[in-house]
Design an enzyme around this catalytic site. Structure first.
Site, PDB file in Angstrom:
ATOM      1  CG  ASP A  38       1.570  84.902  -4.269  1.00  0.00           C
ATOM      2  OD1 ASP A  38       1.811  84.999  -3.043  1.00  0.00           O
ATOM      3  OD2 ASP A  38       2.161  85.566  -5.136  1.00  0.00           O
ATOM      4  CG  HIS A 244      -6.829  53.520   0.319  1.00  0.00           C
ATOM      5  ND1 HIS A 244      -6.537  53.680   1.655  1.00  0.00           N
ATOM      6  CD2 HIS A 244      -8.122  53.127   0.283  1.00  0.00           C
ATOM      7  CE1 HIS A 244      -7.606  53.393   2.381  1.00  0.00           C
ATOM      8  NE2 HIS A 244      -8.581  53.059   1.562  1.00  0.00           N
ATOM      9  CG  ASP A 261     -13.967  53.995  -4.675  1.00  0.00           C
ATOM     10  OD1 ASP A 261     -14.851  54.873  -4.647  1.00  0.00           O
ATOM     11  OD2 ASP A 261     -13.596  53.369  -3.663  1.00  0.00           O
ATOM     12  CG  ASP A 272     -17.600  56.065  -1.571  1.00  0.00           C
ATOM     13  OD1 ASP A 272     -16.906  55.747  -2.542  1.00  0.00           O
ATOM     14  OD2 ASP A 272     -17.352  55.711  -0.402  1.00  0.00           O
ATOM     15  CG  HIS A 355     -12.651  46.658   2.109  1.00  0.00           C
ATOM     16  ND1 HIS A 355     -14.007  46.727   1.944  1.00  0.00           N
ATOM     17  CD2 HIS A 355     -12.137  46.364   0.885  1.00  0.00           C
ATOM     18  CE1 HIS A 355     -14.311  46.517   0.682  1.00  0.00           C
ATOM     19  NE2 HIS A 355     -13.198  46.272  -0.005  1.00  0.00           N
ATOM     20  CG  HIS A 359     -17.794  54.390   4.525  1.00  0.00           C
ATOM     21  ND1 HIS A 359     -18.264  55.554   3.972  1.00  0.00           N
ATOM     22  CD2 HIS A 359     -17.170  53.729   3.515  1.00  0.00           C
ATOM     23  CE1 HIS A 359     -17.902  55.608   2.693  1.00  0.00           C
ATOM     24  NE2 HIS A 359     -17.254  54.506   2.378  1.00  0.00           N
ATOM     25  CG  HIS A 366     -14.648  57.102   5.082  1.00  0.00           C
ATOM     26  ND1 HIS A 366     -13.582  56.306   5.386  1.00  0.00           N
ATOM     27  CD2 HIS A 366     -15.032  56.722   3.834  1.00  0.00           C
ATOM     28  CE1 HIS A 366     -13.335  55.477   4.367  1.00  0.00           C
ATOM     29  NE2 HIS A 366     -14.193  55.725   3.414  1.00  0.00           N
ATOM     30  CD  GLU A 393     -16.977  50.851   0.537  1.00  0.00           C
ATOM     31  OE1 GLU A 393     -15.949  50.786  -0.143  1.00  0.00           O
ATOM     32  OE2 GLU A 393     -17.307  51.858   1.207  1.00  0.00           O
ATOM     33  CE1 TYR A 397     -10.680  45.313  -3.893  1.00  0.00           C
ATOM     34  CE2 TYR A 397     -11.332  44.183  -1.864  1.00  0.00           C
ATOM     35  CZ  TYR A 397     -11.506  45.210  -2.775  1.00  0.00           C
ATOM     36  OH  TYR A 397     -12.502  46.138  -2.588  1.00  0.00           O
ATOM     37  NE  ARG A 414     -13.923  49.800  -3.309  1.00  0.00           N
ATOM     38  CZ  ARG A 414     -12.624  49.802  -3.580  1.00  0.00           C
ATOM     39  NH1 ARG A 414     -11.895  48.736  -3.337  1.00  0.00           N
ATOM     40  NH2 ARG A 414     -12.044  50.874  -4.102  1.00  0.00           N
ATOM     41  CD  GLU A 416     -18.053  52.748  -2.220  1.00  0.00           C
ATOM     42  OE1 GLU A 416     -17.101  52.922  -3.007  1.00  0.00           O
ATOM     43  OE2 GLU A 416     -18.059  53.165  -1.054  1.00  0.00           O
TER      44      GLU A 416
HETATM   45  N1  GLY Z   1     -13.929  55.867  -1.693  1.00  0.00           N
HETATM   46  C1  GLY Z   1     -13.646  55.607  -0.353  1.00  0.00           C
HETATM   47  C2  GLY Z   1     -14.369  54.430   0.126  1.00  0.00           C
HETATM   48  O1  GLY Z   1     -14.896  53.680  -0.659  1.00  0.00           O
HETATM   49  O2  GLY Z   1     -14.490  54.220   1.292  1.00  0.00           O
HETATM   50 MN    MN Z   2     -16.846  53.866   0.390  1.00  0.00          MN
HETATM   51 MN    MN Z   3     -15.515  54.274  -2.591  1.00  0.00          MN
END
Ligand code: GLY
Ligand code: MN
Ligand code: MN
Length: 448
Positions: A38, A244, A261, A272, A355, A359, A366, A393, A397, A414, A416
């Site tokens: 439920d 991730h 993050d 973000d 990466h 974005h 995103h 960002e 690594y 990172r 960001e």
């Molecule tokens: N937190 C997701 C990204 O940095 O794209």
């Molecule tokens: Mn991001």
């Molecule tokens: Mn992020």
């Protein structure tokens, strides 16, 4: 009347003005999703639907009829009826009449009447604007409505001869954030920045990653943010090299970095933010060198965010700095590459930076919107425009590998931030979260 009502009415008018005269758009909100027995997952409206309505109840559909001849455009909402018994169990529902008044629709009807009314709303309409494939359930309903309209063909009724992908127009609208949206994004960013500061103050060697996650969530919620905008990443030590990672269950050790993050969603808009800092409050020399390199890459990326310049310029700028830094720090072996350009040509930097540099950001973390001009030859990266919102960002690594100095092994960094493109450059929304080595060390020392 709901806060910001005029913005939703204005967006519907702008959408209608881009539709073929007399045509109709149909857009449903997100369904409720069962978790088990439920219990449902926390309900989250559909972003497109919210963008045009501000209405957050499930089981709602917007029908927008574009102007034709002397007939103005009309906005019609289908939503749940008032239901005293269900409201005892699940809480308040507006019901069609109250929703019409509060949210500025021209008409509102019970959701149970959708099928019956759509057959006439689509009669003699030249085109249907609809997101085919977004919801299998709604696709089947729409097919039923079209069949019902076509069945009236003998009496001279015509069915829509064309369908257009509704999100094509909406994605472009959502890409440029209006003043109301920019205000909400600033609020989401400020709360999220405070959450990062809270985590920095709370951190001690020996704590588990999830204890810092709890600090983040506490700060989000106590400031009225409804959700995290995505599952927070609290990645200590080698976990920071898993892009991730979000299990967040490891104990953080003295001498390690933690990469967080995390951002909240406030009234439908996401932040973000990533920060990377030492669990014990003091950077080692090797950690400091890598953080300073990433900060330098981020500065170069910010400087490349200029209206009229391509979106991709910030990534190119960040990669150039990172590639040079990788050479200077000896990450890419001795004498193998003569210049940053040679590193980039061979894509050797992707061993440590795999990466993109950002974005679009908005209601979705995103966010929607094309990254390329698909109408131009070669589909180049599109030029930036004031009002676009994006993340910046860069990172690095370092997984263990032959030839890579051991002092850098397992360090993942990172940094960001969220920005909005302005007339001259960009405005940073997330500046309240410290990121410089000295700033962070001072803040963490004072918290002890
Ligand atoms: N937190 C997701 C990204 O940095 O794209
Ligand atoms: Mn991001
Ligand atoms: Mn992020």
């Amino acid at each position: 009347m709901t806060v910001g009502l005029a913005h939703y009415i204005e967006r519907r008018a702008r959408l209608a003005a881009q539709m073929q005269p007399g045509s109709v758009a149909v857009l449903a909100t997100a369904p409720e999703v069962a978790r088990n027995a439920d219990s449902d997952y926390p309900y989250r409206h559909d972003s497109y639907f919210y963008y045009l309505t501000g209405f957050t109840e499930p089981e709602s559909v917007l029908v927008l009829a574009a102007a034709q001849g002397g007939q103005p455009a009309r906005s019609i909402l289908f939503c749940r009826e008032k239901n005293p018994e269900r409201e005892i169990w699940d809480g308040f529902r507006h019901g069609p009449e109250e929703a019409r008044l509060q949210f500025g629709f021209d008409e509102a009807w019970p959701i149970g009447e959708l099928d019956a009314r759509m057959a006439s709303l689509l009669a003699n309409v030249p085109a249907l604007y609809y997101a085919l494939g977004h919801s299998a359930a709604l696709d089947a309903q729409v097919a039923g409505w079209l069949k019902a309209v076509r069945a009236q063909g003998r009496s001279g009724v015509t069915a829509p001869g064309t369908t257009h992908h509704l999100f094509g127009i909406l994605d472009e609208m959502r890409l440029l954030k209006d003043e109301h949206e920019q205000g909400l994004m600033q609020r989401a960013a400020t709360i999220s920045a405070q959450a990062h500061v809270r985590a920095m103050r709370a951190a001690r060697p020996g704590m588990a990653e999830y204890e810092l996650e709890a600090e983040l969530l506490h700060e989000f919620r106590r400031n009225g943010a409804q959700f995290p905008a995505y599952t927070p990443i609290v990645a200590s030590g080698a976990n920071a090299c898993v892009l991730h990672y979000n299990v967040n269950d490891r104990r953080m050790l003295d001498g390690e970095l933690v990469l967080i993050d995390a951002g909240c969603e406030f009234d439908g808009y996401a932040a973000d933010i990533t920060r990377t800092w030492p669990v014990n409050g003091r950077f080692t020399e090797a950690q400091r060198r890598l953080v300073e390199l990433v900060l330098q890459a981020q500065e170069a990326a910010f400087a490349a965010i200029v209206p009229g310049q391509p979106y991709s310029a910030m990534h190119d700028a960040a990669v150039k700095v990172l590639a040079q830094g990788m050479l200077d720090l000896g990450l890419l072996g001795k004498g193998k590459f003569g210049s940053a350009d040679a590193v980039i040509a061979e894509r050797a930097h992707q061993q440590f930076y795999m990466h993109g540099t950002g974005h679009w950001l908005g209601m979705d973390v995103h966010d929607v919107g094309a990254y390329r001009d698909v109408t131009a030859a070669g589909k180049p990266s599109r030029p930036l425009l004031p009002g676009m919102a994006l993340t910046v960002e860069p990172g690095i690594y370092v997984r263990p590998a032959p030839g890579v100095p051991e002092e850098y092994w397992h360090i993942g960094i990172r940094i960001e931030d969220d920005v909005i493109v302005t007339d001259k450059g960009c405005r940073i929304l997330t500046g309240a979260a410290p990121k410089g080595v000295d700033e962070i060390e001072t803040l963490m020392r004072e918290a002890r």
